[in-house]
Write an enzyme that holds these catalytic residues in place. Sequence first.
Site, PDB file in Angstrom:
ATOM      1  CG  HIS A  25      13.085 -11.943 -23.803  1.00 22.34           C
ATOM      2  ND1 HIS A  25      11.764 -11.969 -24.161  1.00 22.34           N
ATOM      3  CD2 HIS A  25      13.411 -10.635 -23.690  1.00 22.34           C
ATOM      4  CE1 HIS A  25      11.308 -10.726 -24.265  1.00 22.34           C
ATOM      5  NE2 HIS A  25      12.300  -9.905 -23.994  1.00 22.34           N
TER       6      HIS A  25
ATOM      7  NE  ARG B  91      12.338 -10.603 -20.218  1.00 18.83           N
ATOM      8  CZ  ARG B  91      11.030 -10.749 -20.461  1.00 18.83           C
ATOM      9  NH1 ARG B  91      10.216  -9.695 -20.407  1.00 18.83           N
ATOM     10  NH2 ARG B  91      10.519 -11.915 -20.784  1.00 18.83           N
TER      11      ARG B  91
ATOM     12  CE1 TYR C 204       5.713 -11.785 -19.417  1.00 20.62           C
ATOM     13  CE2 TYR C 204       7.636 -11.372 -18.038  1.00 20.62           C
ATOM     14  CZ  TYR C 204       6.953 -11.196 -19.222  1.00 20.62           C
ATOM     15  OH  TYR C 204       7.516 -10.443 -20.219  1.00 20.62           O
TER      16      TYR C 204
ATOM     17  CG  ASP D 155       9.004  -7.470 -17.452  1.00 21.74           C
ATOM     18  OD1 ASP D 155       8.359  -6.857 -16.581  1.00 21.74           O
ATOM     19  OD2 ASP D 155       8.666  -7.519 -18.657  1.00 21.74           O
TER      20      ASP D 155
ATOM     21  CG  HIS E  20       4.822  -9.005 -16.786  1.00 23.16           C
ATOM     22  ND1 HIS E  20       3.653  -9.591 -17.174  1.00 23.16           N
ATOM     23  CD2 HIS E  20       5.382  -8.513 -17.920  1.00 23.16           C
ATOM     24  CE1 HIS E  20       3.512  -9.464 -18.494  1.00 23.16           C
ATOM     25  NE2 HIS E  20       4.542  -8.815 -18.966  1.00 23.16           N
TER      26      HIS E  20
ATOM     27  CD  GLU F  65      10.315  -4.680 -18.923  1.00 23.63           C
ATOM     28  OE1 GLU F  65      11.487  -5.043 -19.203  1.00 23.63           O
ATOM     29  OE2 GLU F  65       9.341  -4.942 -19.642  1.00 23.63           O
TER      30      GLU F  65
ATOM     31  CD  GLU G 115       5.675  -4.594 -21.084  1.00 19.45           C
ATOM     32  OE1 GLU G 115       6.910  -4.640 -21.127  1.00 19.45           O
ATOM     33  OE2 GLU G 115       4.954  -5.589 -21.012  1.00 19.45           O
TER      34      GLU G 115
ATOM     35  NE  ARG H  90      10.496  -2.127 -21.131  1.00 18.44           N
ATOM     36  CZ  ARG H  90      10.655  -2.841 -22.248  1.00 18.44           C
ATOM     37  NH1 ARG H  90      11.385  -2.387 -23.236  1.00 18.44           N
ATOM     38  NH2 ARG H  90      10.079  -4.020 -22.365  1.00 18.44           N
TER      39      ARG H  90
ATOM     40  CD  GLU I  61      11.203  -6.642 -24.726  1.00 13.68           C
ATOM     41  OE1 GLU I  61      10.369  -5.759 -24.916  1.00 13.68           O
ATOM     42  OE2 GLU I  61      11.041  -7.557 -23.892  1.00 13.68           O
TER      43      GLU I  61
ATOM     44  CD1 TRP J 207       0.176 -13.497 -16.593  1.00 14.56           C
ATOM     45  CD2 TRP J 207       0.357 -12.024 -18.264  1.00 14.56           C
ATOM     46  NE1 TRP J 207       1.036 -14.023 -17.530  1.00 14.56           N
ATOM     47  CE2 TRP J 207       1.175 -13.141 -18.564  1.00 14.56           C
ATOM     48  CE3 TRP J 207       0.326 -10.964 -19.156  1.00 14.56           C
ATOM     49  CZ2 TRP J 207       1.942 -13.232 -19.724  1.00 14.56           C
ATOM     50  CZ3 TRP J 207       1.071 -11.040 -20.319  1.00 14.56           C
ATOM     51  CH2 TRP J 207       1.879 -12.168 -20.611  1.00 14.56           C
TER      52      TRP J 207
HETATM   53  O1  EZ4 Z   1       4.177  -9.508 -21.696  1.00 15.69           O
HETATM   54  O2  EZ4 Z   1       4.222  -8.109 -24.975  1.00 15.69           O
HETATM   55  O3  EZ4 Z   1       8.832  -6.798 -21.806  1.00 15.69           O
HETATM   56  N1  EZ4 Z   1       8.063  -7.504 -22.410  1.00 15.69           N
HETATM   57  C1  EZ4 Z   1       6.894  -7.949 -21.949  1.00 15.69           C
HETATM   58  C2  EZ4 Z   1       6.056  -8.724 -22.943  1.00 15.69           C
HETATM   59  C3  EZ4 Z   1       4.545  -8.615 -22.690  1.00 15.69           C
HETATM   60  C4  EZ4 Z   1       3.780  -8.953 -23.944  1.00 15.69           C
HETATM   61  C5  EZ4 Z   1       2.267  -8.811 -23.772  1.00 15.69           C
HETATM   62  O4  EZ4 Z   1       1.631  -8.926 -24.996  1.00 15.69           O
HETATM   63  O5  EZ4 Z   1       6.562  -7.723 -20.809  1.00 15.69           O
HETATM   64  O6  EZ4 Z   1       6.474 -10.050 -22.943  1.00 15.69           O
HETATM   65 CO    CO Z   2       7.832  -6.109 -19.982  1.00 17.89          CO
END
Ligand code: EZ4
Ligand code: CO
Length: 399
Positions: free
Chosen positions: A122, A147, A159, A207, A209, A233, A259, A280, A336, A399
């Site tokens: 990251h 990422r 985020y 990402d 999110h 993502e 995820e 994921r 990851e 979020w």
């Molecule tokens: O926000 O695991 O790709 N990874 C993510 C993570 C999630 C956290 C939430 O608990 O999106 O950082």
């Molecule tokens: Co993610």
Amino acid sequence: MKIVDARVVLTSPGRNFVTLRIETDEGVTGLGDATLNGRELAVASYLRDHVVPLLMGSDPHRIEDTWQSLYRGAYWRRGPVTMAAIAAVDVALWDIKAKVAGLPLYQLLGGASRERVRTYGHASGRDIPELFDSIRARLAEGYPAIRVQTGVPGLKLVYGVRPAQDAAQGARPVVEDWDTAAYLRNLPKVFDAVRQEFGPGLPLLHDAHHRLTPIQAARLGKDLEPYDLFWLEDCTPAENQEGLRLVRSHTTTPLAIGEVFNTVFDYQTLISEQLIDYVRSAVTHFGGVSPLRKLFDFAAQHQIKSAVHGPEDISPVGMAAAIHLDLAIHNFGIQEYAGYTELTDAVFPHAYTFTDGHLHPGEAPGLGVGLDEELAAAHPYEAAYLPINRLQDGTIHDW
Ligand code: EZ4
Ligand code: CO
């Protein structure tokens, strides 16, 4: 062989982890990860109060039967709490089986399909210079893919950008802010700058999110095409799987999702219609090694690859399970890997290694992860929530 004891260990060596330890009458023990970030105690209770009593006296070798009895027997199927609890049992039983066999788990999953497991790390920054420094730091650590997350002009906390980050923070959630239009204007400029600085060859990921509508995601995918992302993502909240049809029909930017999914049913349309490129899910949130292996085999039929979720809130136990799967399956994509604090590594001593941006599970029998219960007890659970996210007018947003 019989299960004679099972207990839940809660610890916070910097952040919370929930671990299940299963003991057998022959002295072989297994570990499973049940960490559900921000809702840890619900899974701990599910295990302690409802699952552990059912495990007593049963045969630890009957992994599939145990899994099916916990899934079907509860009547109330699916959901993150249930599936994290079942995952911990499944992984602990695989750990036991592999230890009894005297083999690292990946050998029981078919053996190694590759030499090592490629990861991504990251990088983030509030602005471009800070982002470039962060990318350089990850490259210096050896990461072969990165990422990229950035601040958005006009927004205070976004985020994935330190110091806000996604770490659960304190007894009340931190409030982050969001403006989708500002984000959509900003992100292509960021990737343009990154490509100019770091060249065409570096695999870059992003990402979103879960924050976009399908039409916004389609637009972003198109706008990012010149920058050749490895993937975009969680572009939309994909409970609505059909929404991905619109995104897919408008962009060739590869898509990764899953995820927050916890069963194969969350993927049925996405995989069978080939609407995504990477799945994921984490071992920890998908019911364990057994169902994740089945998901990867289903995905392989549609040329979709694995990309197991590996944030800091998956414990080293869950991470090890992922690395064994990653090494064994044919359709591995990328892993990851955010890494852990020294204290976390001390609580969970492990055989897996991270070298030149690649993981290997090691050759210790089982998962190859231990749990120092004394050290764990010295760092007890602390209540902590994930952030929440509000639009400029105060409306709650994903979020
Ligand atoms: O926000 O695991 O790709 N990874 C993510 C993570 C999630 C956290 C939430 O608990 O999106 O950082
Ligand atoms: Co993610």
